[in-house]
Write a protein that holds these residues in place. Structure first.
Motif, PDB file in Angstrom:
ATOM      1  N   GLN A   1       0.673  -1.149   0.044  1.00 56.06           N
ATOM      2  CA  GLN A   1       0.100   0.088   0.038  1.00 56.06           C
ATOM      3  C   GLN A   1       0.779   1.219   0.202  1.00 56.06           C
ATOM      4  OE1 GLN A   1      -2.840   0.086   3.244  1.00 56.06           O
ATOM      5  NE2 GLN A   1      -3.434   2.126   2.656  1.00 56.06           N
ATOM      6  N   LEU A   2       0.570   2.176  -0.865  1.00 54.95           N
ATOM      7  CA  LEU A   2       1.539   3.423  -1.031  1.00 54.95           C
ATOM      8  C   LEU A   2       1.333   4.308   0.170  1.00 54.95           C
ATOM      9  CD1 LEU A   2       2.917   5.194  -3.136  1.00 54.95           C
ATOM     10  CD2 LEU A   2       0.739   6.103  -3.868  1.00 54.95           C
ATOM     11  N   GLN A   3       2.319   4.736   0.830  1.00 59.26           N
ATOM     12  CA  GLN A   3       2.199   5.560   1.985  1.00 59.26           C
ATOM     13  C   GLN A   3       3.191   6.786   1.465  1.00 59.26           C
ATOM     14  OE1 GLN A   3       3.072   3.011   5.091  1.00 59.26           O
ATOM     15  NE2 GLN A   3       0.937   3.163   5.629  1.00 59.26           N
ATOM     16  N   LEU A   4       2.821   7.821   1.853  1.00 58.97           N
ATOM     17  CA  LEU A   4       3.767   9.229   1.924  1.00 58.97           C
ATOM     18  C   LEU A   4       4.054   9.827   3.140  1.00 58.97           C
ATOM     19  CD1 LEU A   4       1.797  10.738  -0.933  1.00 58.97           C
ATOM     20  CD2 LEU A   4       3.549   9.304  -1.139  1.00 58.97           C
ATOM     21  N   LYS A   5       5.128  10.199   3.302  1.00 59.70           N
ATOM     22  CA  LYS A   5       5.676  10.751   4.483  1.00 59.70           C
ATOM     23  C   LYS A   5       6.338  12.188   4.245  1.00 59.70           C
ATOM     24  CE  LYS A   5       7.928  10.299   9.212  1.00 59.70           C
ATOM     25  NZ  LYS A   5       6.582  10.834   9.739  1.00 59.70           N
ATOM     26  N   GLU A   6       5.977  13.308   4.886  1.00 63.29           N
ATOM     27  CA  GLU A   6       6.732  14.780   4.521  1.00 63.29           C
ATOM     28  C   GLU A   6       7.509  14.641   5.748  1.00 63.29           C
ATOM     29  OE1 GLU A   6       2.251  15.187   3.191  1.00 63.29           O
ATOM     30  OE2 GLU A   6       3.200  14.464   4.929  1.00 63.29           O
ATOM     31  N   SER A   7       8.378  15.446   5.536  1.00 64.88           N
ATOM     32  CA  SER A   7       9.502  16.205   6.484  1.00 64.88           C
ATOM     33  C   SER A   7      10.038  17.382   6.107  1.00 64.88           C
ATOM     34  CB  SER A   7      10.537  14.925   6.991  1.00 64.88           C
ATOM     35  OG  SER A   7      11.236  14.688   5.819  1.00 64.88           O
ATOM     36  N   GLY A   8      10.712  17.912   6.887  1.00 66.88           N
ATOM     37  CA  GLY A   8      11.573  19.093   6.510  1.00 66.88           C
ATOM     38  C   GLY A   8      10.961  20.445   7.130  1.00 66.88           C
ATOM     39  N   GLY A   9       9.840  20.570   7.528  1.00 67.01           N
ATOM     40  CA  GLY A   9       9.140  21.655   7.862  1.00 67.01           C
ATOM     41  C   GLY A   9       9.991  22.271   9.277  1.00 67.01           C
ATOM     42  N   GLY A  10       9.343  23.318   9.631  1.00 66.75           N
ATOM     43  CA  GLY A  10      10.012  24.079  10.965  1.00 66.75           C
ATOM     44  C   GLY A  10       9.596  25.708  10.802  1.00 66.75           C
ATOM     45  N   LEU A  11      10.252  26.175  11.766  1.00 66.19           N
ATOM     46  CA  LEU A  11      10.280  27.463  11.742  1.00 66.19           C
ATOM     47  C   LEU A  11      11.316  28.267  11.229  1.00 66.19           C
ATOM     48  CD1 LEU A  11       8.993  30.129  13.332  1.00 66.19           C
ATOM     49  CD2 LEU A  11      10.285  29.707  15.188  1.00 66.19           C
ATOM     50  N   VAL A  12      11.153  29.366  10.419  1.00 61.44           N
ATOM     51  CA  VAL A  12      11.959  29.992   9.633  1.00 61.44           C
ATOM     52  C   VAL A  12      11.620  31.433   9.541  1.00 61.44           C
ATOM     53  CG1 VAL A  12      10.847  29.685   7.236  1.00 61.44           C
ATOM     54  CG2 VAL A  12      13.300  30.000   7.557  1.00 61.44           C
ATOM     55  N   GLN A  13      12.617  32.243   9.496  1.00 59.24           N
ATOM     56  CA  GLN A  13      12.371  33.837   9.409  1.00 59.24           C
ATOM     57  C   GLN A  13      12.261  34.237   8.047  1.00 59.24           C
ATOM     58  OE1 GLN A  13      15.796  35.860  10.762  1.00 59.24           O
ATOM     59  NE2 GLN A  13      15.277  35.465  13.073  1.00 59.24           N
ATOM     60  N   PRO A  14      11.244  35.045   7.843  1.00 59.42           N
ATOM     61  CA  PRO A  14      10.816  35.718   6.466  1.00 59.42           C
ATOM     62  C   PRO A  14      12.116  35.779   5.621  1.00 59.42           C
ATOM     63  CG  PRO A  14       9.707  36.956   7.992  1.00 59.42           C
ATOM     64  CD  PRO A  14      10.758  36.039   8.779  1.00 59.42           C
ATOM     65  N   GLY A  15      12.279  35.392   4.317  1.00 55.97           N
ATOM     66  CA  GLY A  15      13.295  35.444   3.578  1.00 55.97           C
ATOM     67  C   GLY A  15      14.157  34.204   3.661  1.00 55.97           C
ATOM     68  N   GLY A  16      13.639  33.283   4.405  1.00 54.32           N
ATOM     69  CA  GLY A  16      14.503  32.279   4.572  1.00 54.32           C
ATOM     70  C   GLY A  16      14.220  31.044   3.647  1.00 54.32           C
ATOM     71  N   ARG A  19      13.531  23.096   2.610  1.00 56.57           N
ATOM     72  CA  ARG A  19      13.281  21.913   1.597  1.00 56.57           C
ATOM     73  C   ARG A  19      12.599  21.112   2.222  1.00 56.57           C
ATOM     74  NH1 ARG A  19      17.285  18.020  -1.721  1.00 56.57           N
ATOM     75  NH2 ARG A  19      17.518  17.235   0.258  1.00 56.57           N
ATOM     76  N   LEU A  20      11.146  20.783   1.977  1.00 60.90           N
ATOM     77  CA  LEU A  20      10.475  19.472   2.118  1.00 60.90           C
ATOM     78  C   LEU A  20      10.699  18.347   1.393  1.00 60.90           C
ATOM     79  CD1 LEU A  20       6.914  21.424   2.520  1.00 60.90           C
ATOM     80  CD2 LEU A  20       9.024  21.380   4.262  1.00 60.90           C
ATOM     81  N   SER A  21      10.596  17.318   2.163  1.00 57.80           N
ATOM     82  CA  SER A  21      10.928  16.127   1.377  1.00 57.80           C
ATOM     83  C   SER A  21       9.646  15.210   1.388  1.00 57.80           C
ATOM     84  CB  SER A  21      11.867  15.051   1.971  1.00 57.80           C
ATOM     85  OG  SER A  21      12.903  15.666   1.973  1.00 57.80           O
TER      86      SER A  21
END
Length: 123
Positions: A1-16, A19-21
């Motif tokens: 069964q196909l499954q997806l998992k995102e990562s790479g989010g977080g807190l960043v300042q404007p202009g920063g 990269r999400l995976s």
């Protein structure tokens, strides 16, 4: 069964940048178009980008065009969303999806979704 998992989010300042995976398991990525979506509190889910299975067709929402770049590495079963010049209005939960078709109007008719990753842009 196909499954997806995102990562790479977080807190960043404007202009920063972030990269999400999106890692695919249970199947291979190579036959799947991938869509990227986001949803901010109180707002409906927004399609922001997609990439076809071959990588030959890529579409972006106007809100992210020129700042975000979608890509894929089928050998790693992973799709990416590189986000540059981030703005506070980019704050949202970001999702990847498979089992649909990458179209210019960024439809959300995908059968499989990840759980999402939070992106917060704030000083």
């Amino acid at each position: 069964q196909l499954q997806l998992k995102e990562s790479g989010g977080g807190l960043v300042q404007p202009g920063g940048s972030l990269r999400l995976s999106c890692v695919v398991s249970g199947s291979t990525l190579e036959n799947s178009d991938i869509g990227w979506f986001r949803q901010a509190p109180g707002l409906k889910r927004e399609g922001i980008s997609c990439i076809s299975s071959s990588g030959n067709y890529i579409h972006y929402a106007d809100s992210v065009k020129g700042r975000f770049t979608v890509s894929r590495d089928n050998a790693k079963n992973t799709a990416y969303l590189q986000m540059n010049s981030l703005k506070p209005e980019d704050t949202a939960v970001y999702y990847c999806a498979a089992g649909g078709h990458c179209t210019w109007y960024l439809n959300n008719d995908y059968s499989t979704w990840g759980q999402g990753t939070q992106v917060t842009v704030s000083s």
